[in-house]
Design a protein around this motif. Structure first.
Motif, PDB file in Angstrom:
ATOM      1  N   ALA A  13      -9.247  22.849   0.279  1.00 13.68           N
ATOM      2  CA  ALA A  13      -7.860  22.374   0.300  1.00 13.68           C
ATOM      3  C   ALA A  13      -7.430  21.770   1.638  1.00 13.68           C
ATOM      4  CB  ALA A  13      -6.922  23.518  -0.054  1.00 13.68           C
ATOM      5  N   ILE A  14      -8.270  21.910   2.677  1.00 11.40           N
ATOM      6  CA  ILE A  14      -7.880  21.454   4.018  1.00 11.40           C
ATOM      7  C   ILE A  14      -8.952  20.537   4.586  1.00 11.40           C
ATOM      8  CG2 ILE A  14      -7.437  22.188   6.398  1.00 11.40           C
ATOM      9  CD1 ILE A  14      -6.396  24.814   5.265  1.00 11.40           C
ATOM     10  N   SER A  15      -8.505  19.447   5.212  1.00 11.52           N
ATOM     11  CA  SER A  15      -9.404  18.632   6.026  1.00 11.52           C
ATOM     12  C   SER A  15      -8.682  18.372   7.335  1.00 11.52           C
ATOM     13  CB  SER A  15      -9.789  17.330   5.321  1.00 11.52           C
ATOM     14  OG  SER A  15      -8.656  16.541   5.061  1.00 11.52           O
ATOM     15  N   VAL A  16      -9.436  18.237   8.406  1.00 17.23           N
ATOM     16  CA  VAL A  16      -8.851  18.095   9.737  1.00 17.23           C
ATOM     17  C   VAL A  16      -9.287  16.790  10.381  1.00 17.23           C
ATOM     18  CG1 VAL A  16      -8.644  20.584  10.110  1.00 17.23           C
ATOM     19  CG2 VAL A  16     -10.719  19.396  10.817  1.00 17.23           C
ATOM     20  N   SER A  17      -8.407  16.271  11.225  1.00 12.60           N
ATOM     21  CA  SER A  17      -8.693  15.088  12.030  1.00 12.60           C
ATOM     22  C   SER A  17      -8.460  15.489  13.485  1.00 12.60           C
ATOM     23  CB  SER A  17      -7.772  13.941  11.614  1.00 12.60           C
ATOM     24  OG  SER A  17      -8.077  12.782  12.349  1.00 12.60           O
ATOM     25  N   PRO A  18      -9.447  16.133  14.111  1.00 13.04           N
ATOM     26  CA  PRO A  18      -9.239  16.716  15.429  1.00 13.04           C
ATOM     27  C   PRO A  18      -9.067  15.665  16.529  1.00 13.04           C
ATOM     28  CG  PRO A  18     -11.534  16.914  14.798  1.00 13.04           C
ATOM     29  CD  PRO A  18     -10.804  16.344  13.621  1.00 13.04           C
ATOM     30  N   ASN A  38     -22.925  18.996  21.159  1.00 12.80           N
ATOM     31  CA  ASN A  38     -22.111  18.055  20.389  1.00 12.80           C
ATOM     32  C   ASN A  38     -21.125  18.843  19.538  1.00 12.80           C
ATOM     33  OD1 ASN A  38     -23.686  15.913  21.301  1.00 12.80           O
ATOM     34  ND2 ASN A  38     -24.858  15.744  19.404  1.00 12.80           N
ATOM     35  N   LEU A  39     -19.932  18.268  19.375  1.00 14.49           N
ATOM     36  CA  LEU A  39     -19.034  18.709  18.311  1.00 14.49           C
ATOM     37  C   LEU A  39     -19.174  17.672  17.220  1.00 14.49           C
ATOM     38  CD1 LEU A  39     -16.794  20.716  17.373  1.00 14.49           C
ATOM     39  CD2 LEU A  39     -15.163  18.968  18.117  1.00 14.49           C
ATOM     40  N   GLU A  40     -19.461  18.120  16.003  1.00 12.13           N
ATOM     41  CA  GLU A  40     -19.715  17.204  14.889  1.00 12.13           C
ATOM     42  C   GLU A  40     -18.818  17.542  13.705  1.00 12.13           C
ATOM     43  OE1 GLU A  40     -24.450  16.676  15.991  1.00 12.13           O
ATOM     44  OE2 GLU A  40     -23.901  17.757  14.170  1.00 12.13           O
ATOM     45  N   LEU A  51     -18.374  13.830  17.216  1.00 11.90           N
ATOM     46  CA  LEU A  51     -16.998  13.666  17.638  1.00 11.90           C
ATOM     47  C   LEU A  51     -16.845  13.805  19.152  1.00 11.90           C
ATOM     48  CD1 LEU A  51     -15.297  15.818  14.861  1.00 11.90           C
ATOM     49  CD2 LEU A  51     -15.881  13.393  14.817  1.00 11.90           C
ATOM     50  N   SER A  52     -17.731  14.570  19.756  1.00 11.24           N
ATOM     51  CA  SER A  52     -17.704  14.782  21.202  1.00 11.24           C
ATOM     52  C   SER A  52     -19.123  15.121  21.632  1.00 11.24           C
ATOM     53  CB  SER A  52     -16.743  15.923  21.542  1.00 11.24           C
ATOM     54  OG  SER A  52     -16.653  16.117  22.922  1.00 11.24           O
ATOM     55  N   GLN A  53     -19.590  14.458  22.680  1.00 12.57           N
ATOM     56  CA  GLN A  53     -20.969  14.657  23.136  1.00 12.57           C
ATOM     57  C   GLN A  53     -20.960  15.020  24.617  1.00 12.57           C
ATOM     58  OE1 GLN A  53     -23.521  11.164  22.912  1.00 12.57           O
ATOM     59  NE2 GLN A  53     -25.189  12.478  22.247  1.00 12.57           N
ATOM     60  N   HIS A  54     -21.730  16.049  24.973  1.00 15.61           N
ATOM     61  CA  HIS A  54     -21.798  16.520  26.355  1.00 15.61           C
ATOM     62  C   HIS A  54     -23.265  16.665  26.745  1.00 15.61           C
ATOM     63  CE1 HIS A  54     -17.499  17.606  26.334  1.00 15.61           C
ATOM     64  NE2 HIS A  54     -17.743  17.753  25.038  1.00 15.61           N
ATOM     65  N   VAL A  55     -23.623  16.067  27.883  1.00 11.65           N
ATOM     66  CA  VAL A  55     -24.988  16.150  28.395  1.00 11.65           C
ATOM     67  C   VAL A  55     -24.912  16.627  29.846  1.00 11.65           C
ATOM     68  CG1 VAL A  55     -27.104  14.884  28.910  1.00 11.65           C
ATOM     69  CG2 VAL A  55     -25.745  14.279  26.888  1.00 11.65           C
ATOM     70  N   VAL A  71     -11.674  14.736  21.768  1.00 11.39           N
ATOM     71  CA  VAL A  71     -12.538  14.337  20.657  1.00 11.39           C
ATOM     72  C   VAL A  71     -12.495  12.823  20.576  1.00 11.39           C
ATOM     73  CG1 VAL A  71     -12.776  14.358  18.144  1.00 11.39           C
ATOM     74  CG2 VAL A  71     -12.232  16.468  19.361  1.00 11.39           C
ATOM     75  N   LYS A  72     -13.661  12.221  20.454  1.00 12.81           N
ATOM     76  CA  LYS A  72     -13.747  10.772  20.325  1.00 12.81           C
ATOM     77  C   LYS A  72     -14.163  10.466  18.892  1.00 12.81           C
ATOM     78  CE  LYS A  72     -14.198  10.126  25.112  1.00 12.81           C
ATOM     79  NZ  LYS A  72     -13.569  11.341  25.454  1.00 12.81           N
ATOM     80  N   LEU A  73     -13.193  10.261  18.028  1.00  5.60           N
ATOM     81  CA  LEU A  73     -13.494  10.030  16.609  1.00  5.60           C
ATOM     82  C   LEU A  73     -14.215   8.697  16.417  1.00  5.60           C
ATOM     83  CD1 LEU A  73     -10.189  11.194  14.932  1.00  5.60           C
ATOM     84  CD2 LEU A  73     -12.374  12.345  14.910  1.00  5.60           C
ATOM     85  N   PRO A  74     -15.223   8.674  15.535  1.00  6.61           N
ATOM     86  CA  PRO A  74     -15.913   7.416  15.237  1.00  6.61           C
ATOM     87  C   PRO A  74     -14.952   6.374  14.672  1.00  6.61           C
ATOM     88  CG  PRO A  74     -17.058   9.281  14.247  1.00  6.61           C
ATOM     89  CD  PRO A  74     -15.778   9.804  14.814  1.00  6.61           C
ATOM     90  N   GLN A  75     -14.013   6.817  13.857  1.00  6.76           N
ATOM     91  CA  GLN A  75     -13.002   5.924  13.285  1.00  6.76           C
ATOM     92  C   GLN A  75     -11.697   6.695  13.236  1.00  6.76           C
ATOM     93  OE1 GLN A  75     -14.446   4.810   9.440  1.00  6.76           O
ATOM     94  NE2 GLN A  75     -15.955   3.404  10.243  1.00  6.76           N
ATOM     95  N   LEU A  76     -10.646   6.084  13.730  1.00  3.33           N
ATOM     96  CA  LEU A  76      -9.344   6.740  13.738  1.00  3.33           C
ATOM     97  C   LEU A  76      -8.953   7.155  12.321  1.00  3.33           C
ATOM     98  CD1 LEU A  76      -7.038   7.529  15.598  1.00  3.33           C
ATOM     99  CD2 LEU A  76      -5.987   5.329  15.096  1.00  3.33           C
ATOM    100  N   GLY A  77      -8.500   8.383  12.171  1.00  3.92           N
ATOM    101  CA  GLY A  77      -8.041   8.861  10.874  1.00  3.92           C
ATOM    102  C   GLY A  77      -9.101   9.547  10.038  1.00  3.92           C
ATOM    103  N   ASN A  78     -10.353   9.605  10.493  1.00 10.43           N
ATOM    104  CA  ASN A  78     -11.377  10.338   9.743  1.00 10.43           C
ATOM    105  C   ASN A  78     -10.988  11.805   9.655  1.00 10.43           C
ATOM    106  OD1 ASN A  78     -12.930   8.089   9.414  1.00 10.43           O
ATOM    107  ND2 ASN A  78     -14.700   8.862  10.527  1.00 10.43           N
ATOM    108  N   THR A  79     -11.213  12.395   8.508  1.00 14.99           N
ATOM    109  CA  THR A  79     -10.954  13.818   8.333  1.00 14.99           C
ATOM    110  C   THR A  79     -12.246  14.520   7.928  1.00 14.99           C
ATOM    111  OG1 THR A  79     -10.294  13.539   6.023  1.00 14.99           O
ATOM    112  CG2 THR A  79      -8.548  13.438   7.676  1.00 14.99           C
ATOM    113  N   TYR A  80     -12.289  15.822   8.223  1.00 14.49           N
ATOM    114  CA  TYR A  80     -13.508  16.589   7.994  1.00 14.49           C
ATOM    115  C   TYR A  80     -13.175  17.960   7.426  1.00 14.49           C
ATOM    116  CZ  TYR A  80     -15.161  12.965  11.073  1.00 14.49           C
ATOM    117  OH  TYR A  80     -15.433  11.745  11.625  1.00 14.49           O
TER     118      TYR A  80
END
Length: 107
Positions: A13-18, A38-40, A51-55, A71-80
């Motif tokens: 019932a829930i999707s998020v766009s962090p 990575n946050l995926e 969504l976020s990559q750290h090295v 968070v650097k979304l691949p496309q604005l408005g994507n939900t997960y």
């Protein structure tokens, strides 16, 4: 274990766009601090978007430290439905132990 991860399932019932997330180191000492991760995000646990990559990130330096990251979304408005934190390299102790005591998501 190389590639260790934790995952949050927000349910059907829930999707998020962090936009940001906070991460807390999981030990009371300076050992096993995350350095590369990575946050995926995913809708189906099959196809994951970074969504976020750290090295070699040395932001976490103190016991139980809490830090907030963009968070650097691949496309604005994507939900997960699913978000996962994946280790992509060794921690500050040179092993693959995932020591996280908190993960908060904002957006």
């Amino acid at each position: 274990v190389a590639g260790a991860w934790i995952c949050i399932d927000f349910g059907t019932a829930i999707s998020v766009s962090p936009t940001h997330y906070s991460l807390r180191h999981g030990r009371i000492d300076r050992e096993d601090m995350l350095r590369s991760w990575n946050l995926e995000g995913s809708l189906d646990m099959s196809c994951w978007h970074i969504l976020s990559q750290h090295v070699n990130d040395e932001t976490l330096r103190r016991p139980m430290q809490l830090e907030t990251f963009d968070v650097k979304l691949p496309q604005l408005g994507n939900t997960y439905r699913y978000l996962r934190l994946v280790m992509t390299g060794k921690n500050s102790s040179g092993n693959h132990s995932l020591s996280v005591s908190g993960l908060e998501v904002y957006g």
